[in-house]
Design an enzyme around this catalytic site. Structure first.
Site, short mmCIF file in Angstrom:
data_model
loop_
_atom_site.label_atom_id
_atom_site.label_comp_id
_atom_site.label_asym_id
_atom_site.label_seq_id
_atom_site.Cartn_x
_atom_site.Cartn_y
_atom_site.Cartn_z
N SER A 58 35.89 -31.77 10.53
CA SER A 58 34.59 -31.12 10.61
C SER A 58 33.87 -31.22 9.27
O SER A 58 34.46 -31.62 8.25
CB SER A 58 34.75 -29.65 11.00
OG SER A 58 35.41 -28.95 9.94
N ASP A 96 33.80 -34.55 13.42
CA ASP A 96 33.48 -33.56 14.44
C ASP A 96 32.19 -32.84 14.06
O ASP A 96 32.05 -32.34 12.95
CB ASP A 96 34.65 -32.55 14.53
CG ASP A 96 34.54 -31.62 15.72
OD1 ASP A 96 33.88 -31.98 16.71
OD2 ASP A 96 35.14 -30.53 15.66
N HIS A 97 31.25 -32.79 14.98
CA HIS A 97 29.98 -32.08 14.78
C HIS A 97 29.21 -32.54 13.55
O HIS A 97 28.77 -31.73 12.73
CB HIS A 97 30.20 -30.56 14.71
CG HIS A 97 30.54 -29.95 16.04
ND1 HIS A 97 29.63 -29.86 17.07
CD2 HIS A 97 31.69 -29.43 16.50
CE1 HIS A 97 30.21 -29.29 18.12
NE2 HIS A 97 31.46 -29.02 17.80
N ASP A 118 25.83 -34.38 16.49
CA ASP A 118 25.52 -33.23 17.33
C ASP A 118 24.06 -32.83 17.15
O ASP A 118 23.71 -32.08 16.25
CB ASP A 118 26.44 -32.06 16.98
CG ASP A 118 26.21 -30.84 17.86
OD1 ASP A 118 25.33 -30.91 18.75
OD2 ASP A 118 26.91 -29.83 17.67
N GLU A 148 26.18 -35.10 21.97
CA GLU A 148 26.32 -33.84 22.71
C GLU A 148 25.01 -33.50 23.41
O GLU A 148 23.93 -33.62 22.84
CB GLU A 148 26.73 -32.68 21.79
CG GLU A 148 26.93 -31.38 22.55
CD GLU A 148 27.71 -30.32 21.78
OE1 GLU A 148 27.63 -29.14 22.16
OE2 GLU A 148 28.41 -30.68 20.81
N HIS A 236 34.44 -29.76 24.17
CA HIS A 236 34.65 -29.03 22.92
C HIS A 236 35.09 -27.61 23.24
O HIS A 236 35.04 -27.17 24.39
CB HIS A 236 33.36 -28.99 22.10
CG HIS A 236 33.04 -30.27 21.40
ND1 HIS A 236 33.03 -30.39 20.03
CD2 HIS A 236 32.73 -31.50 21.88
CE1 HIS A 236 32.72 -31.63 19.70
NE2 HIS A 236 32.53 -32.32 20.81
N ASN A 279 39.04 -31.16 22.79
CA ASN A 279 39.11 -30.72 21.40
C ASN A 279 39.87 -29.40 21.27
O ASN A 279 39.57 -28.45 22.00
CB ASN A 279 37.70 -30.53 20.84
CG ASN A 279 36.94 -31.83 20.68
OD1 ASN A 279 37.35 -32.86 21.19
ND2 ASN A 279 35.84 -31.78 19.97
#
Length: 338
Positions: A58, A96-97, A118, A148, A236, A279
């Protein structure tokens, strides 16, 4: 700086593993990591069980651990898997994100094999424009891109929303076609963090008194699958918040009242669909904390981090093995399982 080729690090992107997962009715584990013990536990479990695995980083993890160190840790993870007897590991290093083009570009340049952009909090057209820009850059280097559509509730690092908005099935074809993304994270009722639902959203089991969360919106998932047959779907916020770790934490000085996650039977059902990546982050944090709290409570004389982090790692290995075998069904799914 020159772009680091992730293939030279021994990493792979998600394209082939997702295709096999959809066809095989299982999901790839996507485990977040911030430190050495988490990484050791992930590689130990996935290597012994011959499972493909996605190492998720992240924005908060990049800041905490340093993205250069994370890159070398991922390269080391490939060699560690081989030492454990998994001679052809399939390991993805995934952002991630990602919240901006610049963040995603930085990860591509540093050797990540997959990135997530994202833009779900943006207006629809802005989400498309941002996602397309990331896709066009990443695909130059054969890096896969997750996007997303829809908003998850809960808190995870800098990602936070008080309410969720289910993905609209009528938007998914237009979105995926115009962006060129390789996989799509959707919202069907999962949530970030260890408190995925409020007590008011749940019922209580009359026998145990524990919270029972509302079911996932499988009708929305089915509608999305109908619109995008065979397209990789991502969930997620899919930690189950195992009660055994919550209990250990609470018994040894912690305070996690009403912590509740996604029931594993619902995740098993999702894994048999087009959901090919699930996730899991909070569960690892709970297992780690349970090991540390228990060790400190039972051995107040300990001060060597290897003593309490060792117990934490042990709990995480058990957790990851359980997820791979009993929830996601990804064990034994490497192309070369020798």
């Amino acid at each position: 700086m020159a772009v680091v080729d992730y293939k030279k690090l021994g990493l792979v992107n998600t394209r082939d593993m997702f295709k096999r997962a959809i066809g095989g009715g299982y999901a790839i584990p996507a485990f977040n990591f911030n430190n050495l013990e988490q990484l050791q536990a992930i590689i130990t479990a996935s290597s012994e069980l011959k499972s493909p695995v996605i190492l998720q980083v992240s924005k908060g993890a990049r800041k905490y651990a340093n993205q250069t160190l994370l890159r070398y840790l991922a390269e080391g993870a490939v060699q560690y898997a081989k030492e454990l007897g998994c001679h052809h590991p399939e390991i993805v290093l995934h952002l991630d994100h990602g919240d901006s083009f610049e963040t995603c570009k930085s990860c591509v340049d540093f050797g990540f094999s997959s990135v997530m952009i994202d833009g779900s909090a943006l207006p629809y057209e802005e989400n498309i424009a941002l996602t397309k820009k990331v896709v066009e850059y990443a695909h130059q280097y054969d890096v896969t891109v997750e996007a997303e559509l829809g908003v998850l509730a809960g808190v995870e690092d800098e990602v936070a929303s008080e309410v969720s908005h289910y993905t609209k099935p009528e938007e998914v074809v237009d979105f995926s076609t115009r962006t060129g993304c390789d996989s799509l994270a959707i919202s069907i009722g999962t949530s970030h963090g260890a408190y995925k639902f409020t007590p008011e959203q749940c019922t209580r089991d009359p026998k145990t008194g524990r919270l029972v969360p509302p079911p996932l919106a499988f009708d929305v998932l089915a509608a999305i699958e109908k619109q995008l047959p065979g397209f990789p779907i991502v969930l997620h916020g899919s930690s189950s918040v195992p009660q055994e770790y919550v209990d250990i934490i609470n018994e040894h000085g912690g305070k996690l009242p009403n912590a509740v996650g996604i029931p594993e039977d619902q995740l098993r059902r999702a894994a048999k669909s087009a959901v090919c990546k699930i996730n899991i982050d909070s569960d690892s944090r709970l297992a780690f904390t349970a090991g540390v709290r228990q060790t400190f409570d039972e051995h107040p004389e300990y001060f060597d981090p290897r003593q309490y982090c060792g117990k934490a790692r042990e709990y995480m290995v058990d957790l990851y093995k359980h997820k791979i075998t009993d929830v996601l069904g990804s064990d034994g799914k490497l192309v070369n399982c020798d």
